[in-house]
Design an enzyme around this catalytic site. Structure first.
Site, mmCIF file in Angstrom:
data_model
loop_
_atom_site.group_PDB
_atom_site.id
_atom_site.type_symbol
_atom_site.label_atom_id
_atom_site.label_comp_id
_atom_site.label_asym_id
_atom_site.label_seq_id
_atom_site.Cartn_x
_atom_site.Cartn_y
_atom_site.Cartn_z
ATOM 1 C CD GLU A 51 -41.029 37.518 96.884
ATOM 2 O OE1 GLU A 51 -40.527 36.643 96.038
ATOM 3 O OE2 GLU A 51 -41.188 38.584 96.651
ATOM 4 C CG HIS B 282 -42.778 37.004 92.978
ATOM 5 N ND1 HIS B 282 -41.443 37.367 93.583
ATOM 6 C CD2 HIS B 282 -42.825 37.396 91.773
ATOM 7 C CE1 HIS B 282 -40.958 37.719 92.520
ATOM 8 N NE2 HIS B 282 -41.622 37.773 91.459
ATOM 9 N NE ARG C 245 -36.485 39.469 91.772
ATOM 10 C CZ ARG C 245 -37.222 39.175 90.470
ATOM 11 N NH1 ARG C 245 -38.445 39.530 90.320
ATOM 12 N NH2 ARG C 245 -36.729 38.188 89.786
#
Length: 330
Positions: free
Chosen positions: A264, A284, A235
């Site tokens: 994000e 991601h 993360r």
């Protein structure tokens, strides 16, 4: 009457949503764009379950909007920092995630980042795209070897072990830091300080919690070799991004490979990390294969259906009850 279930997207990979709609009344946020928390709260009243992606906030306001009927929040992700777990526990709501099904796929992507960052693949590829490769020079795009290097894994769960298996194929020496994982035949357990000092590649595999936020900050980066590479598929908040950018720009760290960021998605307002030639950045995509993303949705649906049928959830979060309404200790 069928239970009502809220899905934060109306289109997801695989057949999981179709299967869910056969057993429950499905209320889905329309379109592919990320909904605002208030938008979800507006359609949440009376739902018994929520199926959410890993970056959709599921807070106390959404739980309260759903009301006392809400029994399960199923995340189609392994990470769970988007959920207010304290609020869920107080309301007796089961929270689940999707471990195991994405471990191998994310490990593949992790190793791709290791190779790309160490060997400067992104910058070399860009030289072709922009037409600047006009002469062969022995010192252009010199990277650092992966084979024979020391790999340090911060967090040694399912994904970390999968990365360790791949590392052995490259003849790497593997060490890890994880208070819950002793030595095994793939890796040796060490303290974090020793791992940072000894590793040529440091790869992060921990969830984002209060304890791990900015786990890698200026102090930890200063403890790493100037020839080292930092990789993260966990993360974004685990890394102090400003400190990382400074370390790479000033030559105190060779390179980095990032699949996750503190903000994000970015849209057109790009992080300066994206423009740094010694940092490989991806949007991601750690679990982004057709089979794996479908398996994540399927597992999330299985968790919802099990809880609504008064069966234990298959993959509750650590510290979450597997049964709706059950007290959570500790």
């Amino acid at each position: 009457m069928k239970n009502r279930v809220l899905a934060t997207r109306e289109i997801l990979p695989g057949e999981g949503l179709q299967r869910l709609s056969e057993s429950a009344e499905l209320v889905a946020w329309p379109g592919a764009a990320k909904p605002a928390p208030a938008d979800l709260a507006a359609i949440a009243p009376g739902v018994s379950g929520v199926l959410a992606l890993g970056n959709d906030p599921v807070d106390a306001a959404l739980m309260d909007a759903a009301g006392p009927s809400l029994r399960v929040i199923a995340l189609a992700s392994m990470g769970f920092d988007n959920v207010d777990r304290v609020a869920a526990a107080e309301r007796g709501i089961v929270v689940t995630h999707t471990p195991r099904v994405l471990a191998e796929t994310t490990a593949d992507l992790t190793f791709a980042l290791i190779l790309a960052a160490r060997r400067r693949i992104g910058a070399a590829s860009a030289s072709l795209a922009d037409g600047s490769w006009e002469l062969f020079r022995m010192r252009d795009y010199l990277g650092l070897d992966v084979h024979g290097a020391t790999l340090g894994l911060v967090g040694y769960g399912q994904i970390g072990r999968a990365v360790a298996r791949r590392a052995h194929g490259f003849g790497m020496h593997v060490i890890h830091h994880d208070p819950y994982a002793p030595d095994d035949d793939l890796s040796t357990s060490v303290g974090l300080a020793a791992l940072l000092a000894d590793s040529d590649v440091v790869s992060l595999h921990v969830p984002l919690t209060d304890e791990t936020r900015h786990l890698i900050s200026a102090r930890e980066l200063a403890a790493m070799k100037p020839t080292a590479t930092l990789v993260s598929t966990s993360r974004g908040g685990v890394v102090d991004e400003e400190a990382l950018l400074d370390a790479v720009r000033e030559g105190r760290l060779h390179s980095a490979g990032l699949d996750v960021f503190e903000r994000e998605p970015m849209g057109t307002e790009l992080s300066p990390l994206v423009a740094e030639p010694h940092i490989v950045t991806l949007p991601h995509i750690g679990s982004a294969t057709e089979a794996t993303r479908a398996a994540m949705v399927d597992l999330a649906v299985d968790n919802i259906l099990d809880v609504l049928a008064e069966r234990p959830a298959r993959t509750p979060l650590p510290g979450s009850s597997a049964v709706a309404g059950a007290p959570v200790g500790g």
